[in-house]
Design a protein around this motif. Structure first.
Motif, mmCIF file in Angstrom:
data_model
loop_
_atom_site.group_PDB
_atom_site.id
_atom_site.type_symbol
_atom_site.label_atom_id
_atom_site.label_comp_id
_atom_site.label_asym_id
_atom_site.label_seq_id
_atom_site.Cartn_x
_atom_site.Cartn_y
_atom_site.Cartn_z
ATOM 1 N N ASN A 72 -62.325 -95.978 32.831
ATOM 2 C CA ASN A 72 -61.267 -96.222 31.851
ATOM 3 C C ASN A 72 -61.560 -95.551 30.511
ATOM 4 O O ASN A 72 -60.663 -94.963 29.899
ATOM 5 C CB ASN A 72 -61.080 -97.728 31.669
ATOM 6 N N ASP A 213 -64.615 -110.348 27.845
ATOM 7 C CA ASP A 213 -63.285 -110.647 28.389
ATOM 8 C C ASP A 213 -62.428 -111.370 27.352
ATOM 9 O O ASP A 213 -61.220 -111.119 27.242
ATOM 10 C CB ASP A 213 -63.406 -111.503 29.646
ATOM 11 N N THR A 216 -61.147 -108.890 24.790
ATOM 12 C CA THR A 216 -60.070 -108.108 25.401
ATOM 13 C C THR A 216 -58.774 -108.901 25.436
ATOM 14 O O THR A 216 -57.701 -108.409 25.048
ATOM 15 C CB THR A 216 -60.461 -107.696 26.830
ATOM 16 N N ASN A 217 -58.838 -110.143 25.881
ATOM 17 C CA ASN A 217 -57.641 -110.961 26.017
ATOM 18 C C ASN A 217 -57.002 -111.255 24.663
ATOM 19 O O ASN A 217 -55.764 -111.345 24.561
ATOM 20 C CB ASN A 217 -57.964 -112.251 26.755
ATOM 21 N N VAL A 220 -55.113 -108.086 23.803
ATOM 22 C CA VAL A 220 -53.943 -107.962 24.671
ATOM 23 C C VAL A 220 -52.839 -108.919 24.224
ATOM 24 O O VAL A 220 -51.655 -108.554 24.153
ATOM 25 C CB VAL A 220 -54.342 -108.229 26.142
ATOM 26 N N GLU A 274 -63.817 -102.198 31.806
ATOM 27 C CA GLU A 274 -62.641 -102.857 32.368
ATOM 28 C C GLU A 274 -61.767 -103.447 31.268
ATOM 29 O O GLU A 274 -60.534 -103.431 31.357
ATOM 30 C CB GLU A 274 -63.078 -103.933 33.357
ATOM 31 N N GLY A 275 -62.396 -103.967 30.197
ATOM 32 C CA GLY A 275 -61.638 -104.500 29.081
ATOM 33 C C GLY A 275 -60.822 -103.424 28.390
ATOM 34 O O GLY A 275 -59.638 -103.615 28.079
ATOM 35 N N LYS A 278 -57.913 -102.598 30.431
ATOM 36 C CA LYS A 278 -56.852 -103.608 30.347
ATOM 37 C C LYS A 278 -56.015 -103.398 29.084
ATOM 38 O O LYS A 278 -54.786 -103.550 29.114
ATOM 39 C CB LYS A 278 -57.457 -105.004 30.369
ATOM 40 N N GLN A 281 -53.784 -100.476 29.777
ATOM 41 C CA GLN A 281 -52.714 -100.832 30.702
ATOM 42 C C GLN A 281 -51.641 -101.654 30.000
ATOM 43 O O GLN A 281 -50.438 -101.490 30.280
ATOM 44 C CB GLN A 281 -53.288 -101.624 31.886
ATOM 45 N N THR A 282 -52.042 -102.525 29.092
ATOM 46 C CA THR A 282 -51.077 -103.326 28.335
ATOM 47 C C THR A 282 -50.203 -102.429 27.469
ATOM 48 O O THR A 282 -48.985 -102.632 27.375
ATOM 49 C CB THR A 282 -51.803 -104.360 27.467
ATOM 50 N N ASP A 285 -47.822 -100.726 29.958
ATOM 51 C CA ASP A 285 -46.843 -101.642 30.542
ATOM 52 C C ASP A 285 -45.731 -101.996 29.564
ATOM 53 O O ASP A 285 -44.600 -102.314 29.980
ATOM 54 C CB ASP A 285 -47.531 -102.930 31.013
#
Length: 485
Positions: A72, A213, A216-217, A220, A274-275, A278, A281-282, A285
């Motif tokens: 990523n 995580d 990241t959240n 997001v 991965e974070g 994400k 990807q957000t 999207d």
């Protein structure tokens, strides 16, 4: 090198008009109250600054790493402009971040040392933090009408006046200290190690899952809440800074790595990658990719204690060697910057603030900057050097890079001179062969030092001693380098 510059020029010729159009639209929109009934003016770009912590230069696929997979991050860098000679302003966390956040050499406002340990004469504990006289990148975007958020490691001092909520960030999910457990604390924990979610509220520890995580959240969630307005996020991951805490499944993924510390480090990098994926990807999207500038970089070289790898570069976190101050750095902005381009002239994380504000069409209102807007240099790679020289100093150790030449000056040690074009690994001190270069660079360094403020705090004798020891020419191997944090 010549081939890369030709390639960059070819790619950028296609993108120059897009950059100019984007900046023009940004400036128009900055002064517009609404889009108007006749047609919508292009929205100002969102800006996300992603900062990793103590990552090894060679631990990315884009940097030649093969042991740790970072698909990523690699995709993010490949989708933009990769700056192959990028530097931070300090080889340790706190002053490096102060330079990035302000666009100014942190030594100009006494923020020279890492640990808030010993106030110098005329200062107290209340002065140990990012000077309130300095405007941060958060202040600038907030004043420019952006929704702003600080996520992750802050490390800019304790006390209300130094909190990110007081320094330009509407929302926070931040850690005051330089590190904390990646897992929830089960006992009493210092406020500085807890996650701040408002001026006076801390995240309950039972809501912490795995720190990377959770950061990241938080980012997001902010993107999803503010997708219809321009936003700025300072996303400062703690990973892969210690403590060495990896998720069990990620450690198992890297069970082929025999060294336990390196295996945990790889697991932490997996969660980090991965974070970042994400977040990307957000953005995609929600249809924001073409409206979002993403800056990616690291705060200093790989640490002596976390199993990182700086590849061909000598030195690690804490040193003036390339391994301490040279970092991955990229700008990604779909439709407005070329993809897959490499920019080879020296740049600095000082440049993040002016470049980001220029992209957003925001006029900077603070003190004189040391950073520069990189967009014109990307648009025309032959327009000259972004910086005539770059400087570093932390106590007894200082350095300057001018063109291909780099001088390292440490109290008690001989002056060291390297030609980075011929010797990027800094293995051959050529000071005896070029005394005139030594004089020129020392004079340049001294002139810069004459502009600086006295440090507001120091760290103590241990750290000064390590600076002297780690910059001796006989300290050659990673095993030796790790002895001197």
């Amino acid at each position: 090198m010549r081939h890369s510059r030709i390639l960059l020029s070819t790619l950028i010729c296609v993108a120059v008009s897009h950059v100019a159009a984007a900046l023009n639209s940004s400036a128009q929109n900055a002064n517009s109250q609404d889009a108007g009934a006749e047609g919508e003016i292009a929205r100002r770009p969102n800006v996300i600054v992603i900062l990793t912590d103590d990552m090894g230069y060679a631990d990315l696929g884009i940097s030649g790493g093969e042991q740790i997979l970072t698909p990523n991050i690699d995709r993010l860098v490949n989708d933009g402009v990769n700056f192959t000679n990028a530097y931070v302003t300090a080889s340790v966390c706190c002053p490096s971040r102060a330079g990035l956040l302000t666009g100014r050499y942190q030594q100009r406002f006494g923020h020279e040392f890492n640990n808030f340990a010993i106030p110098t004469e005329g200062y107290t504990q209340d002065d140990m933090g990012l000077s309130v006289d300095e405007q941060t990148i958060g202040n600038a975007f907030q004043d420019g009408g952006y929704a702003t958020m600080c996520v992750g490691k802050w490390h800019m001092g304790g006390g209300e006046k130094f909190d990110p909520s007081q320094r330009g960030f509407d929302e926070v999910f931040a850690i005051e200290a330089g590190h904390r457990s990646y897992w929830p604390y089960t006992g009493e924990a210092r406020r500085a190690n807890r996650i701040q979610i408002s001026d006076d509220e801390l995240l309950p520890e039972e809501q912490v899952t795995y720190l990377t995580d959770d950061l990241t959240n938080a980012a997001v969630g902010f993107i999803e809440r503010h997708q219809d307005e321009p936003f700025f996020i300072y996303l400062a991951y703690n990973a892969p800074h210690g403590p060495m805490h990896g998720k069990e499944a990620d450690e198992e993924f890297y069970n082929s790595i025999s060294d336990q510390r390196r295996r945990t480090y790889a697991a932490m990098m997996k969660a980090l990658d991965e974070g970042i994926g994400k977040v990307q990807q957000t953005i995609a999207d929600n249809g924001l990719a073409k409206h979002t500038l993403i800056v990616f970089t690291n705060d200093n070289g790989g640490a002596t204690s976390n199993g990182s790898d700086n590849g061909p570069f000598r030195g690690m976190k804490g040193s003036k060697w390339e391994g301490g101050v040279r970092v991955p750095f990229s700008l990604t902005w779909h439709q407005n910057l070329p993809r897959g381009a490499a920019y080879e002239l020296p740049v600095s994380t000082l440049d993040i603030l002016p470049t980001s504000l220029a992209a957003a069409g925001i006029e900077y209102q603070g003190l004189p900057l040391d950073g520069v807007n990189l967009l014109p240099f990307i648009a025309d790679p032959e327009s000259g050097l972004p910086h005539d020289a770059l400087f570093w100093r932390r106590g007894v150790a200082a350095a300057v890079r001018m063109g291909d030449w780099k001088l390292i000056r440490v109290e008690g040690n001989p002056d060291l001179l390297f030609n980075l074009a011929a010797d990027p690994g800094e293995r051959n001190d050529v000071a005896p062969d070029h005394p005139e270069k030594v004089v020129t660079l020392k004079k340049c360094l001294a002139e810069w030092e004459g502009q600086l403020a006295p440090p507001k705090w120091t760290e103590g004798e241990k750290w000064s001693r390590n600076q002297v020891l780690k910059h001796q020419m006989h300290i050659q191997t990673r095993q030796q380098e790790r002895k001197y944090p």
